[in-house]
Design an enzyme around this catalytic site. Sequence first.
Site, short mmCIF file in Angstrom:
data_model
loop_
_atom_site.label_atom_id
_atom_site.label_comp_id
_atom_site.label_asym_id
_atom_site.label_seq_id
_atom_site.Cartn_x
_atom_site.Cartn_y
_atom_site.Cartn_z
N SER A 1 0.84 -1.19 0.00
CA SER A 1 0.00 0.00 0.00
C SER A 1 0.88 1.25 0.00
CB SER A 1 -0.92 0.01 1.23
OG SER A 1 -1.54 1.27 1.39
N ASP B 1 -8.73 2.75 -10.33
CA ASP B 1 -9.75 3.68 -9.82
C ASP B 1 -9.41 5.15 -10.05
OD1 ASP B 1 -7.66 3.92 -8.06
OD2 ASP B 1 -8.90 3.93 -6.27
N ARG B 2 -8.31 5.44 -10.75
CA ARG B 2 -7.91 6.84 -10.99
C ARG B 2 -7.82 7.63 -9.68
NH1 ARG B 2 -6.89 4.41 -15.57
NH2 ARG B 2 -8.72 3.93 -16.80
N LEU C 1 6.44 0.21 -1.28
CA LEU C 1 7.70 0.07 -2.00
C LEU C 1 8.59 1.28 -1.70
CD1 LEU C 1 6.42 -1.15 -5.48
CD2 LEU C 1 7.38 -2.53 -3.65
N LYS D 1 2.93 8.38 -5.51
CA LYS D 1 3.58 7.09 -5.73
C LYS D 1 2.56 5.95 -5.77
CE LYS D 1 7.69 8.93 -3.45
NZ LYS D 1 7.08 10.25 -3.25
N VAL D 2 1.60 6.06 -6.67
CA VAL D 2 0.61 5.02 -6.88
C VAL D 2 0.74 4.53 -8.32
CG1 VAL D 2 -1.83 4.41 -6.91
CG2 VAL D 2 -0.96 6.00 -5.19
N LEU D 3 1.00 3.26 -8.48
CA LEU D 3 1.28 2.70 -9.80
C LEU D 3 0.21 1.69 -10.19
CD1 LEU D 3 5.09 2.07 -9.19
CD2 LEU D 3 4.06 4.04 -10.33
#
Length: 393
Positions: free
Chosen positions: A258, A281-282, A303, A316-318
């Site tokens: 997460s 979910d954009r 990460l 930092k969401v991939l």
Amino acid sequence: MDEEDILNLVESQQAGPSTSVEIDKPEGMSKNAMKRAAKQARMEELKPLKRAAEKARRKERQTALSKGYTEGTLTEEDKALYEKRKKLEKDRKISKRKFDNGTLNDGEIWNGAIVIDLGFDELMNEQEINSMTSQISYCYSSNRTVIKPIKSIIHTSFSSSASPRLWNKMNDRNWHRWSRSIWWHQGIDELNKVLISSNSKDQQINNKNLDNIEKINIPEIHFDEQNNENQINLDNYLTGPNLPNELKNDNCKLVYLSADSEEEITELNENEIYIIGGIVDRNRYKNLCQNKAENLNIRTARLPIGKFIENLPTRKVLTVNQVFDILLQYIQLNDWQKAFETVIPQRKFHDSKKAKHLHNSEKKLNEIIIENEELNDHTLSNEKELKEEEILN
């Protein structure tokens, strides 16, 4: 065909009254989010054309390298690049063949597991379900072609009832034939219970299920009188709550990845099963995976992107396949920074269009400088040879 040609082509195709893209509006979605989703949908329409153009460019480049290598006209740099690619391609083919045949040795495989939590079907619109389907396929493809693959990929909350739209989309991709892929109707909560209950009889796995997990499945057929044709009963390929033997021990612990977690991963452990939230979910749902893991009392971790890549201004969401590929590259390279730089697109390293443009301009300038230096070196070398000939004569 370059990107400008692609855009012109799409604009000409979309001209007219029917240019709007229909997007299902999930509950709680704002107008701005709808506009972003519509824009994303239009970008999705561009993807096939961009892929075709990129594929043509790569093919042209590869043909030129191959011809130059055969004729001996390549520079030392291009020759080394060609030989490196050929060796990598050969190694991948060998690994892929072993992966499909189930003959990889312990040193050639990472004896851990990755879980893709697919329990978010109802939170996604149709376009996002399509994207999720592609991302799951990308994960399988990546794992199938690397030198050192992950031994097991577990997909939870996957069935015609648990994730109906995703189930229908995935049926076109022959998921039941994927090697080393495990499919569960049950969710993450059940997986957590099975791992905790080390003495549970439910953890015993029979030879039939092992064949389904470790090898390419031989589909079970039944006769459908209504359609008068043979149909595959896909429910027979759902193996939960059984686990593969390598995960049936007291040491296996779940870790939900997460971006909102306070803990940061420093290395990957084969006794830890890393969970990736299977949702597109954009960024509508904040702390979704974090809250789910906390409610199930599952440890979370993020990460170490910020630690190894300081100039990443975006959140930092991939995507699911990007997270999976980062884990996969770390297993190959044992280096977080190289793993991130290999997977994360360069556009995410800049926080504005101006910064991206500046980066691209500097990159082109450096390429021009290198080309000029090589040209000057070549010219000086020729002049030196001419002078030496004049002296000798």
